[in-house]
Design an enzyme around this catalytic site. Structure first.
Site, PDB file in Angstrom:
ATOM      1  N   HIS A  10      13.260  12.670  -6.254  1.00  0.00           N
ATOM      2  CA  HIS A  10      14.515  11.988  -5.982  1.00  0.00           C
ATOM      3  C   HIS A  10      14.377  11.524  -4.535  1.00  0.00           C
ATOM      4  CE1 HIS A  10      18.663  11.456  -7.314  1.00  0.00           C
ATOM      5  NE2 HIS A  10      18.965  11.507  -6.031  1.00  0.00           N
ATOM      6  N   HIS A 127      24.224  17.638  -9.169  1.00  0.00           N
ATOM      7  CA  HIS A 127      24.009  16.891  -7.921  1.00  0.00           C
ATOM      8  C   HIS A 127      25.197  16.965  -6.942  1.00  0.00           C
ATOM      9  CE1 HIS A 127      22.018  13.298  -5.970  1.00  0.00           C
ATOM     10  NE2 HIS A 127      23.255  13.105  -5.539  1.00  0.00           N
ATOM     11  N   ASP A 150      28.439   8.916  -3.567  1.00  0.00           N
ATOM     12  CA  ASP A 150      27.168   8.242  -3.283  1.00  0.00           C
ATOM     13  C   ASP A 150      26.928   7.183  -4.348  1.00  0.00           C
ATOM     14  OD1 ASP A 150      26.369   9.638  -5.538  1.00  0.00           O
ATOM     15  OD2 ASP A 150      25.050  11.025  -4.487  1.00  0.00           O
ATOM     16  N   ASP A 233      31.356  -7.286 -14.313  1.00  0.00           N
ATOM     17  CA  ASP A 233      30.815  -8.651 -14.401  1.00  0.00           C
ATOM     18  C   ASP A 233      29.956  -8.982 -13.175  1.00  0.00           C
ATOM     19  OD1 ASP A 233      32.011  -9.062 -16.752  1.00  0.00           O
ATOM     20  OD2 ASP A 233      33.636 -10.349 -16.007  1.00  0.00           O
ATOM     21  N   ARG A 507      29.639   5.010  17.835  1.00  0.00           N
ATOM     22  CA  ARG A 507      29.359   6.102  16.891  1.00  0.00           C
ATOM     23  C   ARG A 507      28.871   7.294  17.708  1.00  0.00           C
ATOM     24  NH1 ARG A 507      24.505   5.343  12.985  1.00  0.00           N
ATOM     25  NH2 ARG A 507      23.418   6.130  14.791  1.00  0.00           N
ATOM     26  N   SER A 539      17.090   7.308  17.834  1.00  0.00           N
ATOM     27  CA  SER A 539      16.064   8.198  17.278  1.00  0.00           C
ATOM     28  C   SER A 539      14.676   7.884  17.838  1.00  0.00           C
ATOM     29  CB  SER A 539      16.061   8.084  15.755  1.00  0.00           C
ATOM     30  OG  SER A 539      15.978   6.738  15.371  1.00  0.00           O
TER      31      SER A 539
HETATM   32 FE   FE2 Z   1      23.498  12.084  -3.694  1.00  0.00          FE
END
Ligand code: FE2
Length: 578
Positions: A10, A127, A150, A233, A507, A539
């Site tokens: 996953h 999950h 999610d 749609d 942020r 980061s």
């Molecule tokens: Fe998830």
């Protein structure tokens, strides 16, 4: 008692180790194998967990996986029967997943042991329960409302829960194909952002838009009593892969989400890497706006079902820090605890803690006060890597190190800051960070030109001393994991020009002495020199997963135009290393 939590096969495969109820180590596989969002089996992450605890796989009592393909079977069958063209796909997917359930063989192979010597019990957890568990069991609360949302997981996109003591009681689920994550991804794809995980980028673009498309895009999500539904749609029909494919090398590829109806309504989709026009900005604006409407609508419903001021939250959409920052104004919730690894790597922590508390009924005593759950490296190891890289460097005591780095940042240098244990989750929070002055005009362009090469519309984040947050931001709820966006006070915007987004927000990461004394002291040292209790924090990476090991930080320092590297007690400057 040792519990190994896993997210495997996953996106953002990961492993976490819970020892006697405490999360002692957690890491995503991508940090070790260097494949972004790796979605295979997390062999290296498992080994790293065991090495940290000095344990062998034979010592592990329980293995918990944050996925249960038997969950919500009735809803899956209902959907398949209503869409017979896709039944075969579902059957194929289920068959393909079968070998992935043989965790014993997978672990035995990865760790080169005989499967018969493994004595653990195996647990599969739905999950979204794992997502909620990853927030609630890490929070300080004995009671909370739990929320997870999610793209999809085990055929569910949204879950609401009542969390109390050791238990998480599901009060509602939204099933596929209705999904706020899919809605966001679909619009991101339409405006030319087609990689897994691009949603965070487009969130920054939304601030440049106007409300041109709020009405037509609003029709794509219908809000109904306590829930929502998508106008299908506008979407390609849900297939067996739920919008995402895992390639044989473990990389993740998005399948196209939008249908011809999107093209008919909004015109030709933007090709990646072409010019961004006002239309894309306005679509991003409408997407974020409608997403927030639905989010607050769901949270208000959750509060009616679970009347409590504390909200424990996870799931990939919980990384939407803009929505998180606004929820206090639009819902009755007064406090949030959001899992720093809110995306799917967090499932490993949630599954392991859920096993400990809800299945084994062990008492709660752990609180995740910081995200420093990854590996750290000895001074000897770091020094040997510096030597190997033939870098000139000096070793400094802590006081002079902080003073020198603060002065470098004050002078406008870009500093690589590699200290202590690596962060768990997608944000660098002061241990694998690139740091710069938050108030120098043009610093954003300097960082982009020299290192990050990010899209021009993406803001950089400020780290602020926790107690100074109310002086600089219009909201004082702490944001230790950089998961809330707040307005910057008008009188402070000039001081924070490099982190002040186009809509005057930031942020932020609120930094407390208790959670990261070294980083806290660095910001204090910077404040003494400049009067600003804030450092720009991005980061430590360059188009790659965040650096984990010293040699990766050193490589990044050498190949980019970073000025200074502060790695453990060692300092290396580009000027001394021509
Ligand atoms: Fe998830």
């Amino acid at each position: 008692m040792l519990i190994l939590g896993l997210n495997m096969f996953h996106a953002d495969a990961s492993a976490a180790l819970v020892q006697d109820g405490e999360v002692v180590f957690a890491i995503a596989e991508e940090r070790l194998n260097r494949i972004k969002h790796y979605a295979g089996f997390p062999s290296l992450a498992i080994k790293a967990c065991l090495d940290f605890a000095g344990a062998k796989i034979t010592d592990v009592d329980h293995v918990a996986i944050g996925q249960d393909s038997d969950a919500n079977r009735a809803e899956k069958v209902k959907y398949a029967l209503a869409n017979p063209a896709r039944i075969l796909n579902f059957i194929r997917l289920r068959q393909r997943k079968q070998p992935m359930r043989d965790v014993r063989s997978l672990l035995a192979k990865a760790l080169d042991v005989d499967p018969d010597v493994l004595r653990f019990r195996q647990h599969h957890l739905e999950h979204h329960i794992a997502h909620i568990a990853s927030a609630y069991y890490c929070s300080p609360w004995e009671k909370a409302a739990g929320f997870s949302y999610d793209g999809s997981g085990d055929f569910v996109s949204t879950m609401m829960a009542r969390c109390e003591g050791n238990h998480i009681e599901v009060v509602d689920r939204v099933f596929l194909p209705d999904s706020l994550g899919s809605f966001y991804t679909m619009i991101c794809e339409f405006i030319g952002y087609q990689q897994y995980g691009d949603e965070g980028k487009v969130m920054g673009l939304a601030s440049y838009g106007k409300d041109t498309f709020c009405k037509p895009l609003g029709d794509v999500i219908g809000l109904r009593k306590g829930s929502f539904n998508l106008d299908l749609d506008f979407f390609k029909a849900l297939g067996s892969n739920q919008g995402m494919q895992v390639l044989p090398d473990g990389t993740v590829q998005l399948a196209r989400h939008f249908s011809p109806a999107m093209v008919k309504t909004f015109g030709t989709p933007r090709e990646p890497h072409t010019e961004i026009t006002q239309r894309e900005m306005d679509l991003a604006y409408a997407m974020q706006s409608r997403f927030e409407d639905a989010f607050f609508h769901l949270l208000n419903q959750l509060h009616r079902r679970v009347p409590c001021e504390d909200l424990a939250m996870a799931g990939g959409c919980a990384l939407n820090s803009v929505a998180n920052g606004k929820l206090f104004a639009h819902t009755p919730f007064r406090r949030t605890w959001i899992q720093p690894a809110a995306g799917d790597e967090g499932l490993a922590v949630g599954a392991a803690l859920h096993t400990y508390h809800a299945i084994l009924n062990q008492p709660r005593r752990f609180e995740m006060k910081n995200s420093f759950l990854g590996p750290e490296f000895s001074d000897a190891n770091i020094e040997s890597e510096l030597k190997k890289a033939k870098l000139c460097y000096r070793k400094l005591e802590r006081g002079p190190l902080l003073d020198t780095v603060a002065q470098e940042i004050a002078n406008g240098s870009v500093v690589g800051w590699f200290q202590g244990r690596m962060e768990w989750g997608p944000r660098a929070l002061g241990n694998r960070s690139i740091l710069a002055h938050p108030g120098l005009q043009g610093m954003k362009d300097v960082l982009n030109a020299r290192i990050k090469q990010r899209e021009w519309f993406r803001p950089f984040a400020p780290s602020i001393l926790e107690e100074r947050q109310p002086d600089y931001f219009e909201h004082d709820h702490p944001s230790p994991f950089m998961l809330h966006v707040y307005k910057i006070r008008p009188e402070k915007r000039a001081q924070l020009s490099a982190v002040n987004h186009v809509d005057d927000t930031g942020r932020l990461q609120s930094v407390s002495h208790e959670e990261n004394p070294l980083y806290y002291k660095l910001i204090r040292a910077f404040e003494r020199k400049t009067g600003i209790p804030v450092i720009l924090n991005t980061s430590f990476n360059e188009n790659e997963p965040i650096v984990c090991e010293p040699h990766q930080a050193i490589d990044c320092f050498k190949r980019t135009r970073m000025d200074v590297l502060a790695i453990g007690p060692y300092l290396s400057a580009k000027t001394e290393n021509p």
